[in-house]
Design an enzyme around this catalytic site. Structure first.
Site, PDB file in Angstrom:
ATOM      1  N   TYR A 119       0.851  -1.189   0.000  1.00 46.02           N
ATOM      2  CA  TYR A 119       0.000   0.000   0.000  1.00 46.02           C
ATOM      3  C   TYR A 119       0.880   1.230   0.000  1.00 46.02           C
ATOM      4  O   TYR A 119       1.848   1.300   0.765  1.00 46.02           O
ATOM      5  CB  TYR A 119      -0.904  -0.003   1.241  1.00 46.02           C
TER       6      TYR A 119
ATOM      7  N   ASP B 212       9.065   2.779   0.159  1.00 44.34           N
ATOM      8  CA  ASP B 212       7.993   3.368   0.958  1.00 44.34           C
ATOM      9  C   ASP B 212       8.172   2.863   2.386  1.00 44.34           C
ATOM     10  O   ASP B 212       7.783   1.742   2.714  1.00 44.34           O
ATOM     11  CB  ASP B 212       6.631   2.978   0.388  1.00 44.34           C
TER      12      ASP B 212
ATOM     13  N   LYS C 123       3.699   8.501   9.306  1.00 48.79           N
ATOM     14  CA  LYS C 123       3.385   7.830  10.572  1.00 48.79           C
ATOM     15  C   LYS C 123       4.307   8.247  11.726  1.00 48.79           C
ATOM     16  O   LYS C 123       4.106   9.308  12.295  1.00 48.79           O
ATOM     17  CB  LYS C 123       3.329   6.318  10.355  1.00 48.79           C
TER      18      LYS C 123
HETATM   19  C1  LIG Z   1      -0.033   4.372   5.905  1.00 50.13           C
HETATM   20  C2  LIG Z   1       0.771   4.179   4.685  1.00 50.13           C
HETATM   21  C3  LIG Z   1       0.726   5.095   3.622  1.00 50.13           C
HETATM   22  C4  LIG Z   1      -0.264   6.218   3.571  1.00 50.13           C
HETATM   23  O1  LIG Z   1      -0.061   7.145   4.586  1.00 50.13           O
HETATM   24  P1  LIG Z   1      -1.279   8.124   4.981  1.00 50.13           P
HETATM   25  O2  LIG Z   1      -0.679   9.056   5.964  1.00 50.13           O
HETATM   26  O3  LIG Z   1      -2.348   7.240   5.530  1.00 50.13           O
HETATM   27  O4  LIG Z   1      -1.717   8.801   3.730  1.00 50.13           O
HETATM   28  C5  LIG Z   1       1.594   4.916   2.559  1.00 50.13           C
HETATM   29  N1  LIG Z   1       2.457   3.900   2.536  1.00 50.13           N
HETATM   30  C6  LIG Z   1       2.529   3.001   3.533  1.00 50.13           C
HETATM   31  C7  LIG Z   1       3.543   1.908   3.468  1.00 50.13           C
HETATM   32  C8  LIG Z   1       1.672   3.103   4.633  1.00 50.13           C
HETATM   33  O5  LIG Z   1       1.709   2.174   5.590  1.00 50.13           O
END
Ligand SMILES: *Cc1c(COP(=O)(O)O)cnc(C)c1O
Length: 425
Positions: free
Chosen positions: A139, A234, A262
């Site tokens: 994601y 990511d 995060k």
């Molecule tokens: C949570 C997450 C996102 C998106 O971050 P948001 O602050 O919710 O937009 C993108 N990449 C990864 C790996 C994530 O866990």
């Protein structure tokens, strides 16, 4: 139905501001939170729950950590937004760069979604190429180019996984199974000259917890270097979760661009992207790749992030967290085995997953074969015993520094009881 939910459903689509919160993944009615402290959530209907979801990852110090809250309050008293650069933004960017040296320059944004979306646009602008390669089950937020899934037929032909995304957009995203090097290689071979970037979660933590197979990330690095595509890690979940830095420090692989979010906001909205200076300088105002944000680098998110990272740097809780998670996961495995449950409990650092499967889970396809009814049943049993795990089999459980030994013993007891009551689903 509780009265909050009734009100919520009448004014907010699905009653929630982000879909997983609707608890559809576990066929449950969502509770409402009144407040939280340390490892505990307090619900509006008066329950106190041990929280293993932790806002899906940011709260490595637990809820309402004293230093974080007091830093946010002090910042708020001095004004909540200037839309002019502050010294605190410099400190946060410098701290990030010192911990993640591949991020030679850092741009702060307001969410992980923005970080990943911008990283892809930047990669396209820098390389002059259109296509990106992502992996199913990873994601990267909800930008159009990311909401794409592998098609069922021909390898590499993908389609949008959300309504509202033109197929023409989706066609620019290639999708390979996570951990499947041969599939990635084939796609890079076919599209290499038009491939701007390969984006990957170096540890997949949005389909449950799936670790990269040995060599997977190193080979991606090589393929990118050879084809001229940029490698984007990511690390929105893994950044500052496993060590003071990214997973790239632990696996010793250097991406061209990194996305964070995060933990670097300590529970306030934030995201960051960074990487090689020559690439980052393609961003506006220096370069032609546009990106902006009214509240980017706002004083409250920056204060919260700084307090969180400074606390982590001063206390380095990572070894302790890892030991606690390792022991906890081992106990869960042993308990599941005693109870005759087919449960996989992958764990890395302070993260663990719960897959109802009789074999290890290494890909998105594997996750789809897990018993989601058993997961939902476990979610319900645990909730009745005062434990909140993420409301979906495709999220991971987190520990925080507030999850001390006594609390984990209590939680283990609740898991043991819940396992025993599961039966066959
Ligand atoms: C949570 C997450 C996102 C998106 O971050 P948001 O602050 O919710 O937009 C993108 N990449 C990864 C790996 C994530 O866990």
């Amino acid at each position: 139905m509780n009265s909050f939910l009734k009100r919520a459903l009448s004014v907010i689509p699905g009653g929630v501001n982000s879909p997983v919160r609707a608890f559809h993944g576990v066929d449950a009615e969502p509770f409402f939170v009144r407040e939280a402290q340390g490892a505990y959530l307090q619900t509006e209907d008066g329950r106190k729950l041990i929280d293993f979801c932790l806002s899906f990852g940011p709260l490595i110090l637990g809820h309402a950590h004293r230093a974080v809250v007091s830093t946010i309050i002090a910042a708020a008293k001095k004004g909540t937004s200037y839309a002019v650069t502050t010294e605190a933004e410099l400190r946060l960017a410098e701290l990030i760069r010192s911990a993640v040296p591949s991020m030679e320059k850092v741009r702060l944004v307001s969410s992980g979604t923005e970080a990943a979306m911008t990283a892809v646009r930047l990669a396209r602008g820098f390389t002059g190429r259109a296509k990106i390669l992502k992996f199913s089950g990873c994601y990267h937020g909800h930008a159009d180019c990311m909401l794409v899934q592998a098609g069922s037929g021909v390898a590499g032909i993908a389609s949008a996984s959300s309504a509202g995304i033109p197929e023409a957009f989706a066609r620019e995203t290639l999708v390979a199974p996570y951990n499947d090097l041969a599939a990635a290689q084939a796609l890079v071979q076919e599209h290499g000259a038009d491939l701007a970037a390969v984006i990957v979660e170096p540890i997949a933590a949005n389909m449950g917890l799936v670790l990269p197979k040995p060599g997977f990330l190193a080979e991606l690095r090589q393929m990118c270097t050879a084809s001229g595509a940029l490698l984007i890690f990511d690390e929105v979940i893994t950044g500052f979760r496993l060590c003071f830095g990214g997973f790239q420090k632990l696996c010793a692989i250097t991406p061209d661009l990194t996305c964070l979010g995060k933990i670097i906001g300590g529970g306030m909205p934030i995201g960051a992207l960074g990487g090689r200076s020559d690439i980052m300088d393609h961003l506006a105002p220096l370069g032609p790749v546009y990106q902006a944000g009214t509240l980017s680098g706002n004083p409250l998110s920056v204060a919260s992030g700084l307090a969180t990272l400074e606390t982590l740097a001063a206390t380095l809780p990572y070894a302790g967290l890892e030991q606690a998670a390792e022991a906890f996961a081992a106990e869960l495995r042993a308990c599941a085995a005693r109870t005759g449950l087919e449960l996989q409990v992958p764990q890395y650092g302070s993260m663990f997953g719960l897959f109802f499967s009789n074999q290890p889970v290494e890909s998105f396809a594997d996750t789809q074969r897990c018993n989601s009814k058993m997961f939902a049943a476990l979610f319900h049993k645990l909730l009745q015993s005062g434990i909140y795990i993420p409301p979906s089999p495709f999220e991971v459980c987190f520990l925080s520094t507030a999850h001390d030994h006594a609390l984990l013993e209590t939680a283990l007891h609740a898991f043991t009881q819940s396992f025993a009551g599961l039966g066959n689903q």
